[in-house]
Motif scaffolding. Structure first.
Motif, short mmCIF file in Angstrom:
data_model
loop_
_atom_site.label_atom_id
_atom_site.label_comp_id
_atom_site.label_asym_id
_atom_site.label_seq_id
_atom_site.Cartn_x
_atom_site.Cartn_y
_atom_site.Cartn_z
N ARG A 1 49.03 23.95 59.00
CA ARG A 1 48.07 24.11 57.89
C ARG A 1 47.18 25.32 58.17
O ARG A 1 45.94 25.21 58.25
CB ARG A 1 47.19 22.88 57.72
CG ARG A 1 47.90 21.60 57.31
CD ARG A 1 46.85 20.52 56.98
NE ARG A 1 46.20 20.78 55.72
CZ ARG A 1 44.97 20.37 55.40
NH1 ARG A 1 44.23 19.71 56.29
NH2 ARG A 1 44.45 20.63 54.22
N PRO A 2 47.76 26.49 58.35
CA PRO A 2 46.94 27.65 58.74
C PRO A 2 45.86 27.99 57.73
O PRO A 2 44.79 28.48 58.10
CB PRO A 2 47.97 28.78 58.87
CG PRO A 2 49.14 28.34 58.04
CD PRO A 2 49.18 26.85 58.18
N GLU A 3 46.12 27.70 56.44
CA GLU A 3 45.12 28.00 55.41
C GLU A 3 43.88 27.13 55.56
O GLU A 3 42.80 27.47 55.07
CB GLU A 3 45.73 27.82 54.02
CG GLU A 3 45.94 26.36 53.57
CD GLU A 3 47.06 25.62 54.28
OE1 GLU A 3 47.15 24.39 54.12
OE2 GLU A 3 47.85 26.27 54.99
N ALA A 4 44.00 25.98 56.26
CA ALA A 4 42.88 25.08 56.51
C ALA A 4 42.52 25.05 57.99
O ALA A 4 41.90 24.10 58.46
CB ALA A 4 43.23 23.67 56.02
N MET A 5 42.91 26.12 58.72
CA MET A 5 42.66 26.20 60.16
C MET A 5 43.22 24.99 60.89
O MET A 5 42.68 24.51 61.87
CB MET A 5 41.16 26.40 60.44
CG MET A 5 40.61 27.69 59.85
SD MET A 5 38.89 28.03 60.29
CE MET A 5 39.09 28.57 62.01
N ASN A 6 44.35 24.50 60.34
CA ASN A 6 45.08 23.36 60.92
C ASN A 6 44.20 22.12 61.08
O ASN A 6 44.35 21.35 62.04
CB ASN A 6 45.72 23.78 62.25
CG ASN A 6 46.77 24.85 62.05
OD1 ASN A 6 47.67 24.71 61.23
ND2 ASN A 6 46.63 25.95 62.76
N ALA A 7 43.30 21.94 60.12
CA ALA A 7 42.46 20.74 60.10
C ALA A 7 43.32 19.51 59.86
O ALA A 7 44.38 19.57 59.23
CB ALA A 7 41.40 20.86 59.01
N LEU A 8 42.82 18.38 60.34
CA LEU A 8 43.60 17.14 60.35
C LEU A 8 43.26 16.25 59.15
O LEU A 8 42.33 15.46 59.21
CB LEU A 8 43.34 16.39 61.66
CG LEU A 8 43.73 17.16 62.92
CD1 LEU A 8 43.10 16.52 64.15
CD2 LEU A 8 45.25 17.22 63.07
N ASN A 9 44.02 16.39 58.08
CA ASN A 9 43.92 15.41 57.01
C ASN A 9 44.84 14.23 57.35
O ASN A 9 45.54 14.25 58.37
CB ASN A 9 44.25 16.02 55.64
CG ASN A 9 45.65 16.60 55.57
OD1 ASN A 9 46.46 16.43 56.47
ND2 ASN A 9 45.94 17.30 54.48
N ILE A 10 44.84 13.22 56.53
CA ILE A 10 45.61 12.02 56.87
C ILE A 10 47.09 12.32 57.02
O ILE A 10 47.74 11.87 57.98
CB ILE A 10 45.38 10.92 55.82
CG1 ILE A 10 43.94 10.40 55.90
CG2 ILE A 10 46.36 9.76 56.03
CD1 ILE A 10 43.58 9.39 54.82
N ALA A 11 47.64 13.10 56.09
CA ALA A 11 49.08 13.40 56.16
C ALA A 11 49.43 14.11 57.46
O ALA A 11 50.47 13.83 58.08
CB ALA A 11 49.48 14.26 54.96
N THR A 12 48.58 15.02 57.90
CA THR A 12 48.84 15.76 59.13
C THR A 12 48.74 14.85 60.34
O THR A 12 49.56 14.93 61.28
CB THR A 12 47.86 16.93 59.25
OG1 THR A 12 47.98 17.77 58.11
CG2 THR A 12 48.13 17.74 60.51
N LYS A 13 47.76 13.97 60.35
CA LYS A 13 47.60 13.05 61.48
C LYS A 13 48.79 12.11 61.60
O LYS A 13 49.28 11.86 62.72
CB LYS A 13 46.29 12.27 61.35
CG LYS A 13 45.06 13.11 61.62
CD LYS A 13 43.78 12.31 61.51
CE LYS A 13 43.38 12.06 60.08
NZ LYS A 13 42.01 11.51 59.96
N VAL A 14 49.27 11.61 60.49
CA VAL A 14 50.45 10.72 60.51
C VAL A 14 51.67 11.48 61.01
O VAL A 14 52.43 11.00 61.86
CB VAL A 14 50.70 10.13 59.11
CG1 VAL A 14 52.05 9.41 59.07
CG2 VAL A 14 49.59 9.17 58.73
N ALA A 15 51.87 12.70 60.50
CA ALA A 15 53.03 13.49 60.89
C ALA A 15 52.96 13.88 62.36
O ALA A 15 53.97 13.86 63.07
CB ALA A 15 53.13 14.74 60.02
#
Length: 267
Positions: A20-34
């Motif tokens: 998620r480079p556009e969000a500085m690889n911040a951790l939203n729920i989808a990213t945390k699950v993945a």
């Protein structure tokens, strides 16, 4: 697996990339699950002998919790009188940290930019950190009125000592790459343009190494931090017996005697 985390396995190396480079690889729920699923897959896959954890872009490794999503979830909790938002520690961060630290294979973090909050925690969970000279670290938690999570209350004191860890947690600030190297947060410091190649080089070398011995080293170091010398000596005896029974030990000894480079099987 969501495309916010990329997962690739080849030649014994699992590469996990926060994407998620556009969000500085911040951790939203989808990213945390993945991320949780990717790390657990790497830990459980016998074909994986080492892991490289890195991130897309050149600004950030991971800035931690996605606060834009987080503030909306907090509002929902207030409306419903619940506290579901903070269950992310139990559901996501804790499983990620345990998989990274407990997997019987080495983990390399390629830190390409800012690592803050849980991003800092994930980097510290790695066994070896290759860090770009443009990177920086920040605990961040107290700055948003939170305590430590992502295992950082366990890992940070072990890396920099309890007093320095308390300082960095109570008074969050940006620790630049050179200072991070001096504190032991960074194991290897490289120019930003060389980060990915160097991190892959380190990770691939580990993927070709004696996997059983590496697993024993990880276990021994973790055990020694919380046990007496006598208990640790007993653990070393147990782990050395295990390593000594591995096929790779025989290969290493034969190669040494024959003055050859060993070709390990990872078992």
């Amino acid at each position: 697996m969501a495309d916010t985390v990329l997962y690739e396995v080849g030649d014994g190396l699992a590469t996990i990339t926060l994407n998620r480079p556009e969000a500085m690889n911040a951790l939203n729920i989808a990213t945390k699950v993945a991320l949780r699923d990717a790390v657990q897959s790497a830990a459980e896959d016998d074909a994986v002998r080492a892991v490289l954890l890195t991130a897309a872009g050149d600004r950030a490794f991971c800035v931690g919790q996605d606060l834009k999503e987080h503030i909306g979830l907090l509002a929902q909790d207030r409306e419903t009188g619940t506290s579901h938002t903070m269950s992310t520690v139990r559901e996501h961060y804790n499983p990620i940290m345990r998989a990274l630290t407990e997997m019987p294979k080495p983990v390399v973090a390629g830190v390409n930019g800012v690592a803050a909050g849980a991003g800092f925690g994930f980097a510290l969970a790695a066994d070896f950190r290759v860090v770009a000279d443009t990177a920086a670290f920040n605990t961040s938690f107290a700055g948003v009125a939170l305590t430590a999570d992502s295992g950082i209350s366990w890992t940070l004191p072990r890396v920099v000592g309890p007093a320095r860890a308390a300082d960095l947690l109570l008074f969050p600030r940006s620790v630049k790459a050179q200072e991070a190297y001096e504190l032991g947060i960074a194991n290897r410091l490289v120019p930003a343009g060389e980060l990915r190649a160097e991190a892959e080089k380190v990770a691939r070398a580990l993927a070709e190494g004696p996997t059983v011995a590496y697993a024993a080293i990880k276990e021994a170091v973790a055990y020694g931090f919380s046990h007496s010398l006598a208990e640790t000596l007993e653990k070393e005896d147990e782990l050395q017996t295990r390593a000594g029974r591995s096929a790779d030990h025989v290969i290493a000894v034969e190669a040494f005697v024959n003055k050859e480079k060993p070709k390990y099987l990872g078992r």
